[in-house]
Design an enzyme around this catalytic site. Structure first.
Site, short mmCIF file in Angstrom:
data_model
loop_
_atom_site.label_atom_id
_atom_site.label_comp_id
_atom_site.label_asym_id
_atom_site.label_seq_id
_atom_site.Cartn_x
_atom_site.Cartn_y
_atom_site.Cartn_z
N HIS A 1 -1.92 -2.05 -11.43
CA HIS A 1 -2.69 -1.57 -10.29
C HIS A 1 -3.92 -2.44 -10.13
O HIS A 1 -4.48 -2.91 -11.12
CB HIS A 1 -3.09 -0.10 -10.48
N ASP B 1 3.06 5.15 -8.01
CA ASP B 1 4.26 4.91 -7.21
C ASP B 1 5.55 4.95 -8.03
O ASP B 1 6.63 5.11 -7.46
CB ASP B 1 4.16 3.55 -6.52
N HIS C 1 0.86 -1.19 0.00
CA HIS C 1 0.00 0.00 0.00
C HIS C 1 0.89 1.24 0.00
O HIS C 1 1.46 1.59 -1.03
CB HIS C 1 -0.92 -0.06 1.22
#
Length: 446
Positions: free
Chosen positions: A324, A380, A285
């Site tokens: 994702h 990310d 996460h």
């Protein structure tokens, strides 16, 4: 005899067919059929309970590990269409908010449902910025941590500790109390984060300067040394503000689900927020951008990218920062972050890992293996590069994620709290353990 109609249609008197928002389920064990209402393309799991073999049975349940296809709430905060790469806060496209808004204005939007007018924004900013100071005893609490304690562990603990300083926070159904705790949580997050960072460096804490912006003040508490007055660099201040907007909320993710689940017990918001922060701590996460950066460091050079991609396709390793759970298209946040990255690099110097990242992206966007699996760069992939170029150690990456996510968490928590359909979270299970057994004395056990 008439031919069977689709289960969502019924014959009208005129001989036509009308839409019927139901689902007909036939239980082949008994031959019985059941009609279940459909609302928003969804059926209620509790409606399955009437499907039984025997009257004394508990009834049918749905099994859905990790909530892959189960809606746990009705929400009006954030909308995501992963197939089309769409992210909206309260209906506003993330691209427009990142370009035109500020983090505090976006936080107001998430919490109140509408963008503020000038007077509302001024009042909101005043109250948030004047709740940035923390009780002096919290500094003593932070001083109790070892110098190499992870900043995220310190943040989780201090957020939870705030509940002992503000006992009025337990009045969760008092609107004025909730408003005050919202000011406190959003206002104090940068201070707790910055103090945790300074503690790991053995540097004195820098108190908030409320003449600065929300992100400017954060940079001040992080990096000020001997200056009489710290002036944040506008490029870094803007970059951090945009990153905060992009991370403010993301629908029913792990940490949002956590604050709703823990909050459903009617605990105070500080304790619920600490639980959400703990959920964010995990590498799957909030720690994902750190893992993506470590991967680029592991690859080491552009020349080694093809060999690494070969290993990924062979199933020997993973390409962190790609793909994702929700997005099956290019993450809309990744496009915005990539642009911000170049603005930061122009100021701070190009991150040497950038060329490796660009080569990974180029190959992945052209290679059938990644295209077929819809593995596109996510938020990310470039975030870690920006944070590293700004001078943050990797241990601070999840902390930088937690600061802006607080506004989204509180919006989710309050929505859950005021939803009359919500009760204390209590999932069912499928029990496959032993049936009844008799206790045996220890001397009789083989």
């Amino acid at each position: 005899m008439d031919s069977a109609l689709p289960t969502t249609q019924a014959k009208t008197e005129a001989g036509g067919s009308a839409q019927r928002n139901t689902l007909t389920i036939t239980d082949n064990r008994t031959g019985h059929s059941y009609e279940v209402p459909i609302t928003h393309d969804t059926i209620r799991a509790s409606d399955l309970r009437k499907i039984k073999v025997e009257e004394v049975d508990f009834g049918m349940m749905s099994y859905d590990p990790a909530f892959n296809n189960t809606a746990s709430c009705i929400s009006r905060v954030t909308y995501i269409d992963g197939d089309k790469g769409i992210l909206r806060y309260r209906g506003y496209p993330i691209e427009q908010l990142a370009e035109k808004s500020t983090y505090l204005e976006t936080a107001y939007l998430l919490l109140h449902g509408e963008l503020p007018n000038a007077a509302q924004l001024k009042d909101w900013q005043y109250h948030v910025l004047h709740h940035t100071y923390i009780h002096e005893s919290i500094k003593k609490f932070l001083d109790g941590f070892h110098y190499d304690a992870h900043p995220m562990g310190m943040l989780i603990s201090t957020i939870a500790g705030l509940s002992t300083f503000y006992p009025d926070a337990k009045h969760i159904f008092d609107a004025d109390s909730r408003k005050k705790q919202t000011y406190r949580l959003i206002g104090k997050m940068p201070t707790l984060a910055a103090f945790s960072y300074r503690h790991t460096l053995g540097m004195p804490y820098i108190y908030p300067d409320n003449d600065l912006s929300y992100t400017g003040n954060f940079l001040n508490m992080l990096f000020r040394t001997s200056e009489t007055r710290y002036r944040p660099n506008p490029t870094l201040e803007h970059a951090l503000d945009v990153l905060f907007i992009l991370h403010a909320d993301h629908e029913q993710n792990c940490s949002a689900n956590t604050i709703r689940g823990v909050g459903s017990s009617h605990v105070d918001p500080f304790s619920a927020a600490a639980a959400a922060t703990a959920a964010l701590y995990g590498p799957l996460h909030g720690g994902a951008n750190e893992e993506a950066l470590r991967l680029l460091m592991e690859i080491g050079s552009v020349q080694k990218v093809p060999e690494f991609i070969k290993r990924v396709k062979a199933g020997e390793t993973r390409l962190m920062g790609f793909g994702h759970r929700i997005y099956k298209n290019y993450d809309p946040r990744a496009r915005i972050i990539k642009k911000i990255a170049y603005e930061v690099f122009d100021l701070m110097g190009k991150n040497p890992l950038l060329e490796i990242a660009l080569e990974c992206e180029r190959i992945a966007l052209e290679d059938e293996y990644f295209v077929k699996r819809k593995l596109y760069p996510n938020v990310d992939f470039y975030t870690g590069l920006i944070y590293q170029s700004m001078g943050f150690p990797m241990t601070m990456f999840p902390v930088l994620f937690a600061i802006p996510r607080m506004s989204g968490w509180i919006a989710q928590w309050e929505e859950m709290l005021l939803d009359p359909e919500q009760k204390i979270a209590r999932p069912r299970q499928i029990y496959l353990g032993y049936d009844t057994r008799s206790y045996q004395p220890i001397e009789d056990r083989s």
